[in-house]
Design a protein around this motif. Structure first.
Motif, PDB file in Angstrom:
ATOM      1  N   LYS A 145       0.813  -1.209   0.000  1.00  0.00           N
ATOM      2  CA  LYS A 145       0.000   0.000   0.000  1.00  0.00           C
ATOM      3  C   LYS A 145       0.850   1.264   0.000  1.00  0.00           C
ATOM      4  CE  LYS A 145      -3.710   2.168   2.570  1.00  0.00           C
ATOM      5  NZ  LYS A 145      -3.866   2.537   3.966  1.00  0.00           N
ATOM      6  N   ARG A 146       1.897   1.257   0.838  1.00  0.00           N
ATOM      7  CA  ARG A 146       2.610   2.539   0.972  1.00  0.00           C
ATOM      8  C   ARG A 146       3.422   2.893  -0.264  1.00  0.00           C
ATOM      9  NH1 ARG A 146       7.192   0.677   5.325  1.00  0.00           N
ATOM     10  NH2 ARG A 146       5.633  -0.682   6.173  1.00  0.00           N
ATOM     11  N   GLN A 147       3.845   1.873  -1.046  1.00  0.00           N
ATOM     12  CA  GLN A 147       4.526   2.181  -2.313  1.00  0.00           C
ATOM     13  C   GLN A 147       3.577   2.920  -3.248  1.00  0.00           C
ATOM     14  OE1 GLN A 147       5.970  -0.527  -0.930  1.00  0.00           O
ATOM     15  NE2 GLN A 147       8.111  -0.518  -1.545  1.00  0.00           N
TER      16      GLN A 147
ATOM     17  N   THR B 291       0.943   4.712  -2.424  1.00  0.00           N
ATOM     18  CA  THR B 291       0.745   6.074  -1.918  1.00  0.00           C
ATOM     19  C   THR B 291       1.903   6.961  -2.357  1.00  0.00           C
ATOM     20  OG1 THR B 291      -0.223   5.078   0.036  1.00  0.00           O
ATOM     21  CG2 THR B 291       0.262   7.428   0.151  1.00  0.00           C
ATOM     22  N   ALA B 292       3.134   6.443  -2.178  1.00  0.00           N
ATOM     23  CA  ALA B 292       4.305   7.262  -2.492  1.00  0.00           C
ATOM     24  C   ALA B 292       4.354   7.603  -3.978  1.00  0.00           C
ATOM     25  CB  ALA B 292       5.574   6.535  -2.074  1.00  0.00           C
TER      26      ALA B 292
ATOM     27  N   LEU C  57       1.953  10.344  -4.723  1.00  0.00           N
ATOM     28  CA  LEU C  57       2.501  11.628  -4.263  1.00  0.00           C
ATOM     29  C   LEU C  57       3.611  12.102  -5.199  1.00  0.00           C
ATOM     30  CD1 LEU C  57       2.640  10.860  -0.436  1.00  0.00           C
ATOM     31  CD2 LEU C  57       1.025  12.346  -1.613  1.00  0.00           C
ATOM     32  N   LEU C  58       4.464  11.161  -5.606  1.00  0.00           N
ATOM     33  CA  LEU C  58       5.537  11.525  -6.535  1.00  0.00           C
ATOM     34  C   LEU C  58       4.952  12.109  -7.810  1.00  0.00           C
ATOM     35  CD1 LEU C  58       8.503  11.424  -7.525  1.00  0.00           C
ATOM     36  CD2 LEU C  58       8.074   9.103  -8.284  1.00  0.00           C
TER      37      LEU C  58
ATOM     38  N   ILE D 214       2.122  13.624  -8.146  1.00  0.00           N
ATOM     39  CA  ILE D 214       1.609  14.972  -7.879  1.00  0.00           C
ATOM     40  C   ILE D 214       2.762  15.978  -7.964  1.00  0.00           C
ATOM     41  CG2 ILE D 214       0.610  16.481  -6.118  1.00  0.00           C
ATOM     42  CD1 ILE D 214      -1.024  14.060  -5.165  1.00  0.00           C
ATOM     43  N   ALA D 215       3.914  15.621  -7.364  1.00  0.00           N
ATOM     44  CA  ALA D 215       5.069  16.528  -7.395  1.00  0.00           C
ATOM     45  C   ALA D 215       5.543  16.740  -8.833  1.00  0.00           C
ATOM     46  CB  ALA D 215       6.192  15.972  -6.531  1.00  0.00           C
TER      47      ALA D 215
ATOM     48  N   MET E 181       3.300  19.000 -10.607  1.00  0.00           N
ATOM     49  CA  MET E 181       3.502  20.420 -10.290  1.00  0.00           C
ATOM     50  C   MET E 181       4.657  21.002 -11.103  1.00  0.00           C
ATOM     51  SD  MET E 181       1.171  21.543  -8.356  1.00  0.00           S
ATOM     52  CE  MET E 181       1.807  23.197  -8.054  1.00  0.00           C
ATOM     53  N   VAL E 182       5.736  20.221 -11.285  1.00  0.00           N
ATOM     54  CA  VAL E 182       6.862  20.707 -12.091  1.00  0.00           C
ATOM     55  C   VAL E 182       6.375  21.001 -13.506  1.00  0.00           C
ATOM     56  CG1 VAL E 182       9.113  20.131 -13.066  1.00  0.00           C
ATOM     57  CG2 VAL E 182       8.556  19.423 -10.729  1.00  0.00           C
TER      58      VAL E 182
ATOM     59  N   ALA F 233       3.970  23.966 -13.726  1.00  0.00           N
ATOM     60  CA  ALA F 233       4.693  25.243 -13.640  1.00  0.00           C
ATOM     61  C   ALA F 233       5.306  25.574 -14.993  1.00  0.00           C
ATOM     62  CB  ALA F 233       5.773  25.168 -12.566  1.00  0.00           C
ATOM     63  N   LEU F 234       5.913  24.566 -15.628  1.00  0.00           N
ATOM     64  CA  LEU F 234       6.551  24.817 -16.922  1.00  0.00           C
ATOM     65  C   LEU F 234       5.504  25.144 -17.986  1.00  0.00           C
ATOM     66  CD1 LEU F 234       9.335  22.104 -16.801  1.00  0.00           C
ATOM     67  CD2 LEU F 234       9.607  24.568 -16.572  1.00  0.00           C
TER      68      LEU F 234
ATOM     69  N   SER G  71       2.573  26.609 -17.500  1.00  0.00           N
ATOM     70  CA  SER G  71       2.070  27.976 -17.339  1.00  0.00           C
ATOM     71  C   SER G  71       3.142  28.977 -17.748  1.00  0.00           C
ATOM     72  CB  SER G  71       1.563  28.220 -15.920  1.00  0.00           C
ATOM     73  OG  SER G  71       2.617  28.111 -15.009  1.00  0.00           O
TER      74      SER G  71
ATOM     75  N   ILE H  87       7.155  13.391   0.456  1.00  0.00           N
ATOM     76  CA  ILE H  87       6.534  12.109   0.100  1.00  0.00           C
ATOM     77  C   ILE H  87       6.583  11.166   1.298  1.00  0.00           C
ATOM     78  CG2 ILE H  87       6.846  10.039  -1.323  1.00  0.00           C
ATOM     79  CD1 ILE H  87       7.739  11.940  -3.596  1.00  0.00           C
TER      80      ILE H  87
ATOM     81  N   THR I 256       3.205   9.860   3.315  1.00  0.00           N
ATOM     82  CA  THR I 256       2.954   8.418   3.326  1.00  0.00           C
ATOM     83  C   THR I 256       2.954   7.887   4.754  1.00  0.00           C
ATOM     84  OG1 THR I 256       4.164   8.331   1.247  1.00  0.00           O
ATOM     85  CG2 THR I 256       3.642   6.239   2.276  1.00  0.00           C
TER      86      THR I 256
ATOM     87  N   ASP J 162      -0.296   6.006   5.989  1.00  0.00           N
ATOM     88  CA  ASP J 162      -0.265   4.531   6.004  1.00  0.00           C
ATOM     89  C   ASP J 162       0.384   3.898   7.224  1.00  0.00           C
ATOM     90  OD1 ASP J 162      -1.481   4.621   3.589  1.00  0.00           O
ATOM     91  OD2 ASP J 162       0.315   4.266   2.398  1.00  0.00           O
TER      92      ASP J 162
ATOM     93  N   GLY K 230       8.243  21.734  -6.325  1.00  0.00           N
ATOM     94  CA  GLY K 230       8.369  21.416  -7.739  1.00  0.00           C
ATOM     95  C   GLY K 230       8.383  22.668  -8.605  1.00  0.00           C
TER      96      GLY K 230
END
Lengths: 155, 561
Positions: A2-4, A6-7, A10-11, A13-14, A17-18, A21-22, A24, B183, B187, B191, B221
């Protein structure tokens, strides 16, 4: 695990965002003045959307059928993509568009090389058979389709 | 080898937390020294100091500081303090150490990633400090690195060559490290909570770290993207931030069509949330400390959580208030202004609830409690000046004056540092198994509290008089002829406050070795870190104090009854 997952979400999402930003920055830069030249995107860049999409599809198949061979086939397609991207950059610079020619080519080189770096990271994750790699990989396919679409729309 | 694995390249969150705190200690000490040198220069700009010439042979030839050297000290001071102190200690330091303990997790979700975050941050710090030693020295552009100055290279000033590249690479590395950390934190919260630890049973400290991590994830970012564009403008001949027809030192620059304002948008989209990255963990710590030493539950726990979320959300919508004078449309300025003033609402909710928490409580004035109360004080005084700066009409006058310097040092610098002191006094027994000396802590607090007000209140007056920030010398400005006494007062207050910190460091290092042994739960607090158990099960929220009929005046989170 599960936590992989989730990570990886999240990655992504980050990473999102990069690239937001580029994106826009690109719209702002394009609107600044009359110096924006539409970039003739090499046809190969379009075909590459299909290469990555095919790789994603094969990977999904491999996950469903639990097949190692298909997993490696998807990874190989990913490597093929990176190789073809090199050719895309070569075509583009032969057409006279280098990184400093015009803001359109500056952004294209930046976005495509940043994407390629993320794809290479994805290949490493696939080679390590990381459980959450497919999710990341699909996102990278979508990201390349997005970048190509973006430049098509700005022509 | 084992020593290396356990103390240097450890994956244990407690060791990594301490490493982050050491890194912040080093950075804050260096940052304070730089500010003292700057303050000295402001009141004695013509002084010949032998060791300046030794340290900076080109920047201070013959011992007299050049304006460029002053600017480079200011840039590194700001960068160290914002990134390597206020972003590392609250989150990477205390967050790493206590988040897993407080939610009953064995470690962070990804211990190796955690170690990697720290060492990337360490590398970023080395890269930043390397700027002092490269040709031309450290960059001059301040922590905001506005182009065109930052995008041009050596021609824009001595530190704008390699030094500026070092700065950008350092900040890019720092962004990557912060993203990895974010991150990991999110997490871990999502979790890794132990059985019974619902989100709404987490201590507010954990909420602070969690929401800070969310802000980091979304903000860093953008900074990374901006840094890449700036690097390309500098080294690959692109024109994102550089307009056409730019003449620098009589040379026409070969760029066209870009806009320096684009950098400001990207930078402040990150830069404003960064302020909340620095302060939110402190808000969490202060809430907990006030509750423990008032022996009362937190007043309005849910409201505190929602207020933090509201601050985080609004933080992403107000970046334009740093750019009121950039020529933006008055309609945009109005929108940014209204949103900025709206931040006052959740901030006021939090302040109200802190006062509600201590209202009628059984107050114990330990050093941790004093610094938490001090936090509320400087948060209010620093916040009130924000109301002035948030209005475009007033900001036009105050922009780039000492008023701004006073404002952000109060609300971001001092407030966050007070929260860190509070955290250090509060958790020292847990981290080192010993007690810090309380009377010395009292002396430290009262003198520091007076000291910071004495430094930063005069800055507001200087700003009202129109004193521009980032000037190394005010001699030529006749309208500031009367301001000399304020400058002197500020500088001497800074010497005094810096000297007072030696009490803290002395107390800290002595207590670490020789302090009296601490009990397991010296403050009689309820959260999990004070009663370690391998598989805690949680039955209640974090702040059950003064419960009628309870055997003691508090109930641990894992107690069944």
């Amino acid at each position: 695990m599960k936590r992989q997952t989730t990570a990886v979400i999240l990655l992504l999402i980050a990473v999102g965002m990069v690239f937001s930003a580029l994106t826009s920055a690109m719209f702002v830069r394009r609107g600044l003045g009359g110096d924006w030249i539409a970039l003739p995107i090499p046809a190969l860049a379009l075909w590459n959307v299909l290469v990555l999409a095919a790789s994603s599809a094969v990977l999904e198949l491999s996950r469903r059928r639990n097949s190692r061979t298909l997993w490696w086939a998807a990874t190989a397609l990913g490597m093929l993509f990176v190789g073809l991207q090199l050719q895309v950059w070569r075509d583009l610079s032969q057409a006279g568009f280098t990184v400093s020619t015009n803001p359109s080519s500056s952004f294209f080189y930046l976005l495509s090389s940043l994407h390629a770096a993320h794809v290479i990271g994805g290949i490493a994750a696939l080679a390590a058979a990381a459980s959450a790699a497919p999710l990341y990989w699909h996102a990278m396919s979508a990201l390349w389709a997005y970048i190509v679409l973006l430049f098509r729309c700005l022509q | 080898m084992t020593w290396l694995r356990t103390h240097v390249f450890s994956t244990d969150h407690k060791v990594i937390g301490k490493q982050y705190i050491s890194l912040a200690f080093f950075s804050v000490a260096l940052g304070i020294m730089l500010s003292l040198i700057m303050r000295f220069h402001l009141i004695r700009p013509d002084a010949k100091i032998g060791w300046f010439a030794l340290l900076w042979p080109t920047g201070a030839t013959g011992g007299i500081m050049t304006p460029e050297l002053y600017l480079s000290l200011m840039t590194i001071h700001g960068t160290l303090m914002v990134f390597f102190v206020l972003t590392t200690a609250p989150q990477g330091g205390f967050g790493n150490y206590f988040l897993p303990l407080q939610i009953g997790a064995p470690d962070m979700a990804f211990p190796v990633l955690n170690m990697l975050s720290f060492w990337t941050t360490f590398l970023a710090l080395l890269t930043l400090l390397a700027a002092f030693f490269v040709e031309g020295g450290a960059p001059l552009g301040g922590w905001t690195a506005y182009p065109p100055l930052s995008a041009l290279g050596q021609i824009a000033g001595p530190g704008q060559g390699l030094g500026m590249d070092c700065w950008i690479v350092s900040i890019a590395l720092f962004s990557i490290a912060s993203l990895m950390g974010a991150i990991n934190f999110i997490t871990t919260v999502l979790d890794m909570r132990t059985q019974g630890m619902d989100l709404m049973r987490m201590p507010l400290t954990c909420w602070g770290w969690f929401i800070t991590a969310i802000i980091s994830l979304l903000a860093f970012g953008v900074l990374l993207a901006a840094g890449l564009l700036l690097l390309m403008d500098r080294n690959l001949g692109t024109s994102f931030f550089l307009p056409a027809g730019l003449v620098v030192s009589d040379q026409l620059q070969n760029h066209s069509g870009g806009s320096p304002i684009l950098w400001q948008h990207l930078f402040w989209f990150f830069g404003h949330p960064e302020v909340y990255i620095a302060i939110l963990p402190g808000m969490g710590i202060v809430s907990t400390v006030l509750s423990v030493f008032s022996r009362k539950p937190i007043f309005g726990y849910k409201a505190m959580v929602f207020a933090m979320f509201a601050i985080a959300l609004l933080g992403f919508l107000v970046w334009g208030h740093h750019m009121f004078i950039s020529g933006m449309s008055p309609y945009s300025a109005m929108t940014f202004s209204v949103l900025t003033l709206a931040v006052g609402v959740p901030s006021a909710i939090k302040t109200f609830n802190w006062l509600g928490t201590i209202w009628g409580g059984d107050l114990h004035f330990t050093p941790a409690m004093l610094f938490a109360l001090g936090f509320v004080s400087v948060f209010v005084s620093g916040g009130l000046t924000g109301l002035f700066l948030g209005q475009p009409a007033i900001d036009l006058y105050f922009h780039d004056t000492y008023f701004v310097v006073g404002h952000f040092h109060m609300i971001m610098g001092v407030a966050a540092i007070f929260a860190m002191f509070s955290a250090m006094y509060y958790w020292f027994p847990k981290m080192h198994g010993r007690m810090m000396n309380a009377p010395l802590g009292h002396v430290h607090f009262y003198l520091t509290f007076l000291g910071v007000y004495a430094i930063f209140i005069p800055m507001h007056f200087l700003g009202i008089m129109g004193a521009p920030r980032r000037y190394s010398d005010f001699k030529e400005l006749e309208f500031l002829a009367d301001a000399g006494v304020l400058q002197k007062f500020t500088t001497h207050s800074a010497y005094f406050t810096a000297a007072v910190q030696l009490i803290f460091f002395g107390n800290y290092f002595y207590a670490k070795r020789r302090g009296p042994a601490a009990e397991v739960n010296p403050w009689r607090a309820t959260t999990l870190e004070w009663q370690p158990s391998s598989r805690p099960e949680v039955h209640r929220g974090p702040d059950v104090y003064s419960l009628p009929g309870a055997r003691e005046d508090f109930v641990m989170q894992q107690d069944k009854k």
